[in-house]
Design a protein around this motif. Sequence first.
Motif, PDB file in Angstrom:
ATOM      1  N   ASP A 251     -40.973 -26.627  23.842  1.00  0.00           N
ATOM      2  CA  ASP A 251     -39.958 -25.630  24.187  1.00  0.00           C
ATOM      3  C   ASP A 251     -38.567 -26.145  23.832  1.00  0.00           C
ATOM      4  O   ASP A 251     -37.699 -25.382  23.398  1.00  0.00           O
ATOM      5  N   HIS A 252     -38.376 -27.452  23.997  1.00  0.00           N
ATOM      6  CA  HIS A 252     -37.080 -28.046  23.674  1.00  0.00           C
ATOM      7  C   HIS A 252     -36.765 -27.875  22.188  1.00  0.00           C
ATOM      8  O   HIS A 252     -35.649 -27.477  21.817  1.00  0.00           O
ATOM      9  N   ALA A 253     -37.762 -28.156  21.327  1.00  0.00           N
ATOM     10  CA  ALA A 253     -37.555 -28.016  19.890  1.00  0.00           C
ATOM     11  C   ALA A 253     -37.363 -26.550  19.509  1.00  0.00           C
ATOM     12  O   ALA A 253     -36.511 -26.226  18.668  1.00  0.00           O
ATOM     13  N   TRP A 254     -38.148 -25.673  20.126  1.00  0.00           N
ATOM     14  CA  TRP A 254     -38.021 -24.241  19.841  1.00  0.00           C
ATOM     15  C   TRP A 254     -36.606 -23.754  20.135  1.00  0.00           C
ATOM     16  O   TRP A 254     -36.031 -22.996  19.350  1.00  0.00           O
ATOM     17  N   ASN A 255     -36.048 -24.199  21.222  1.00  0.00           N
ATOM     18  CA  ASN A 255     -34.711 -23.744  21.609  1.00  0.00           C
ATOM     19  C   ASN A 255     -33.604 -24.314  20.734  1.00  0.00           C
ATOM     20  O   ASN A 255     -32.462 -23.840  20.806  1.00  0.00           O
ATOM     21  N   ARG A 256     -33.916 -25.306  19.911  1.00  0.00           N
ATOM     22  CA  ARG A 256     -32.938 -25.820  18.965  1.00  0.00           C
ATOM     23  C   ARG A 256     -32.778 -24.905  17.756  1.00  0.00           C
ATOM     24  O   ARG A 256     -31.794 -25.003  17.022  1.00  0.00           O
ATOM     25  N   ILE A 257     -33.765 -24.035  17.533  1.00  0.00           N
ATOM     26  CA  ILE A 257     -33.707 -23.141  16.378  1.00  0.00           C
ATOM     27  C   ILE A 257     -32.870 -21.911  16.727  1.00  0.00           C
ATOM     28  O   ILE A 257     -33.198 -21.182  17.674  1.00  0.00           O
ATOM     29  N   PRO A 258     -31.796 -21.654  16.012  1.00  0.00           N
ATOM     30  CA  PRO A 258     -30.977 -20.469  16.288  1.00  0.00           C
ATOM     31  C   PRO A 258     -31.815 -19.200  16.195  1.00  0.00           C
ATOM     32  O   PRO A 258     -32.716 -19.099  15.353  1.00  0.00           O
ATOM     33  N   GLU A 259     -31.542 -18.244  17.063  1.00  0.00           N
ATOM     34  CA  GLU A 259     -32.341 -17.018  17.108  1.00  0.00           C
ATOM     35  C   GLU A 259     -32.414 -16.320  15.758  1.00  0.00           C
ATOM     36  O   GLU A 259     -33.448 -15.758  15.397  1.00  0.00           O
ATOM     37  N   GLU A 260     -31.316 -16.352  14.997  1.00  0.00           N
ATOM     38  CA  GLU A 260     -31.315 -15.643  13.716  1.00  0.00           C
ATOM     39  C   GLU A 260     -32.221 -16.303  12.677  1.00  0.00           C
ATOM     40  O   GLU A 260     -32.608 -15.672  11.695  1.00  0.00           O
ATOM     41  N   LEU A 261     -32.599 -17.582  12.898  1.00  0.00           N
ATOM     42  CA  LEU A 261     -33.486 -18.265  11.971  1.00  0.00           C
ATOM     43  C   LEU A 261     -34.959 -18.184  12.376  1.00  0.00           C
ATOM     44  O   LEU A 261     -35.840 -18.497  11.581  1.00  0.00           O
ATOM     45  N   ARG A 262     -35.220 -17.746  13.598  1.00  0.00           N
ATOM     46  CA  ARG A 262     -36.593 -17.773  14.095  1.00  0.00           C
ATOM     47  C   ARG A 262     -37.558 -16.887  13.309  1.00  0.00           C
ATOM     48  O   ARG A 262     -38.686 -17.307  13.026  1.00  0.00           O
ATOM     49  N   PRO A 263     -37.161 -15.644  12.920  1.00  0.00           N
ATOM     50  CA  PRO A 263     -38.107 -14.835  12.124  1.00  0.00           C
ATOM     51  C   PRO A 263     -38.486 -15.513  10.808  1.00  0.00           C
ATOM     52  O   PRO A 263     -39.666 -15.562  10.446  1.00  0.00           O
ATOM     53  N   ALA A 264     -37.502 -16.052  10.094  1.00  0.00           N
ATOM     54  CA  ALA A 264     -37.788 -16.734   8.825  1.00  0.00           C
ATOM     55  C   ALA A 264     -38.635 -17.981   9.059  1.00  0.00           C
ATOM     56  O   ALA A 264     -39.538 -18.289   8.275  1.00  0.00           O
ATOM     57  N   PHE A 265     -38.339 -18.690  10.141  1.00  0.00           N
ATOM     58  CA  PHE A 265     -39.092 -19.888  10.490  1.00  0.00           C
ATOM     59  C   PHE A 265     -40.561 -19.547  10.729  1.00  0.00           C
ATOM     60  O   PHE A 265     -41.466 -20.194  10.176  1.00  0.00           O
ATOM     61  N   MET A 266     -40.823 -18.523  11.530  1.00  0.00           N
ATOM     62  CA  MET A 266     -42.195 -18.162  11.861  1.00  0.00           C
ATOM     63  C   MET A 266     -42.957 -17.628  10.646  1.00  0.00           C
ATOM     64  O   MET A 266     -44.147 -17.908  10.471  1.00  0.00           O
ATOM     65  N   GLU A 267     -42.275 -16.854   9.797  1.00  0.00           N
ATOM     66  CA  GLU A 267     -42.929 -16.356   8.583  1.00  0.00           C
ATOM     67  C   GLU A 267     -43.311 -17.514   7.666  1.00  0.00           C
ATOM     68  O   GLU A 267     -44.370 -17.507   7.030  1.00  0.00           O
ATOM     69  N   ALA A 268     -42.441 -18.520   7.607  1.00  0.00           N
ATOM     70  CA  ALA A 268     -42.717 -19.690   6.778  1.00  0.00           C
ATOM     71  C   ALA A 268     -43.897 -20.488   7.329  1.00  0.00           C
ATOM     72  O   ALA A 268     -44.759 -20.959   6.569  1.00  0.00           O
ATOM     73  N   VAL A 269     -43.946 -20.665   8.648  1.00  0.00           N
ATOM     74  CA  VAL A 269     -45.076 -21.363   9.272  1.00  0.00           C
ATOM     75  C   VAL A 269     -46.379 -20.613   8.979  1.00  0.00           C
ATOM     76  O   VAL A 269     -47.404 -21.224   8.660  1.00  0.00           O
ATOM     77  N   ASN A 270     -46.321 -19.295   9.059  1.00  0.00           N
ATOM     78  CA  ASN A 270     -47.498 -18.463   8.776  1.00  0.00           C
ATOM     79  C   ASN A 270     -47.992 -18.679   7.354  1.00  0.00           C
ATOM     80  O   ASN A 270     -49.198 -18.849   7.119  1.00  0.00           O
ATOM     81  N   ARG A 271     -47.080 -18.711   6.412  1.00  0.00           N
ATOM     82  CA  ARG A 271     -47.486 -18.956   5.019  1.00  0.00           C
ATOM     83  C   ARG A 271     -48.107 -20.342   4.877  1.00  0.00           C
ATOM     84  O   ARG A 271     -49.089 -20.522   4.162  1.00  0.00           O
ATOM     85  N   GLY A 272     -47.512 -21.305   5.568  1.00  0.00           N
ATOM     86  CA  GLY A 272     -48.007 -22.670   5.489  1.00  0.00           C
ATOM     87  C   GLY A 272     -49.413 -22.821   6.016  1.00  0.00           C
ATOM     88  O   GLY A 272     -50.275 -23.444   5.374  1.00  0.00           O
ATOM     89  N   TYR A 273     -49.699 -22.254   7.197  1.00  0.00           N
ATOM     90  CA  TYR A 273     -51.039 -22.459   7.745  1.00  0.00           C
ATOM     91  C   TYR A 273     -52.088 -21.614   7.041  1.00  0.00           C
ATOM     92  O   TYR A 273     -53.269 -21.986   6.996  1.00  0.00           O
ATOM     93  N   ASN A 274     -51.680 -20.500   6.448  1.00  0.00           N
ATOM     94  CA  ASN A 274     -52.632 -19.746   5.636  1.00  0.00           C
ATOM     95  C   ASN A 274     -52.979 -20.499   4.356  1.00  0.00           C
ATOM     96  O   ASN A 274     -54.120 -20.429   3.875  1.00  0.00           O
ATOM     97  N   THR A 275     -52.019 -21.249   3.833  1.00  0.00           N
ATOM     98  CA  THR A 275     -52.297 -22.101   2.680  1.00  0.00           C
ATOM     99  C   THR A 275     -53.283 -23.195   3.054  1.00  0.00           C
ATOM    100  O   THR A 275     -54.186 -23.535   2.285  1.00  0.00           O
ATOM    101  N   GLU A 276     -53.119 -23.778   4.266  1.00  0.00           N
ATOM    102  CA  GLU A 276     -54.046 -24.817   4.710  1.00  0.00           C
ATOM    103  C   GLU A 276     -55.474 -24.297   4.750  1.00  0.00           C
ATOM    104  O   GLU A 276     -56.416 -25.018   4.380  1.00  0.00           O
ATOM    105  N   ARG A 277     -55.669 -23.068   5.165  1.00  0.00           N
ATOM    106  CA  ARG A 277     -57.012 -22.500   5.217  1.00  0.00           C
ATOM    107  C   ARG A 277     -57.639 -22.473   3.821  1.00  0.00           C
ATOM    108  O   ARG A 277     -58.820 -22.774   3.648  1.00  0.00           O
ATOM    109  N   LYS A 278     -56.831 -22.129   2.817  1.00  0.00           N
ATOM    110  CA  LYS A 278     -57.320 -22.104   1.440  1.00  0.00           C
ATOM    111  C   LYS A 278     -57.575 -23.524   0.937  1.00  0.00           C
ATOM    112  O   LYS A 278     -58.555 -23.779   0.229  1.00  0.00           O
TER     113      LYS A 278
END
Length: 338
Positions: A251-278
């Motif tokens: 939670d501490h690390a999550w709160n370091r991410i500015p709210e305006e960056l969170r959507p881009a951050f989460m979309e990027a994480v999603n792309r990353g873990y979907n790549t891992e599956r492949k």
Amino acid sequence: MKSRLARAAAALMAAGGLAAVFSGCSAKKTEQEVIHLKMAVADADNSAQAEGAREIAREVEKATDGMIQIEVLAGGTLGGERDTIELAMLGGIDIVTCANSVFTQWIPEMSILDQPYLFTNEAQAHGAVDGRVGDLIEREALDKLNLHVIGYMESGFRNVFSKEPIQSIEDFHGVKIRTMQNPYHMAAFESFGAIPTAMAASEQFTALQQGTIDACENAVSNCLNNGFYEVTKNITYTNHAFVYILVSMSDHAWNRIPEELRPAFMEAVNRGYNTERKLLKQANEDAVKIMEEEKGVAFHDIDVTALQEAYKQLAEKKGYRFDQEWQEALEEAIRENP
């Protein structure tokens, strides 16, 4: 717990110091400064999971124009799965990865995912955590562990690596096999007639060499990555369980991410873990070819129906029951991905 925390803290100091990891100890950053995060991966540095973590880091850096940078520390550098989860709960590590079964220590409802022969295909497994089951996991993890589950990598379906060929349920009789500390997985091998033995992953190779165990089980690529093929010259396609590798953020690390960056951050994480599956799927295919053609490993099919029926009978005898809300969410994912 205290001893595990102490060991993990020592590992953190060796990797760069607790002061660098506990970001709350440093001066408050402005939004123009780079946010540095550390990500602990228990799996080997050459695993699909470690490469998936690095892909998440690359995607996040690109999506945030370098504002968020993730340093991946693989191979258990910062401790085992439970060690790092406990430190993340305290804010001591930014991002951690661990198998879904580890979370059942704090979220018992998640044991529903530990059932053998739960899914018949990858689409069902993905549909569960990418849908309502994932929503339940994320809700409980934040409430009980103070962690944000931000992604779902995987080690996928698990198969059996053995010294002697296993081609029928009868061949399991008396086989000493290492499993995770998971009552459902252990019950499955018990139902097959094997002797399940829970032990740390790091102890498997030596145990196989010394004859303490006759077999182990994991994703096929792990047989190659960990050198098990040197001792276990047989792999049986049991596909008995599906394992997720959850990506969780303090939670501490999550709160370091500015709210305006969170959507881009989460979309990027999603792309990353979907790549891992492949990557994992390709790694398994490559491992089969290498071990079959170069390492002298034989691959065997087995009557999975007989294994499923044996486990089903024992599960009914043991009276396994699961939370209704989770059961309904899981059944929905299975129904929608036949």
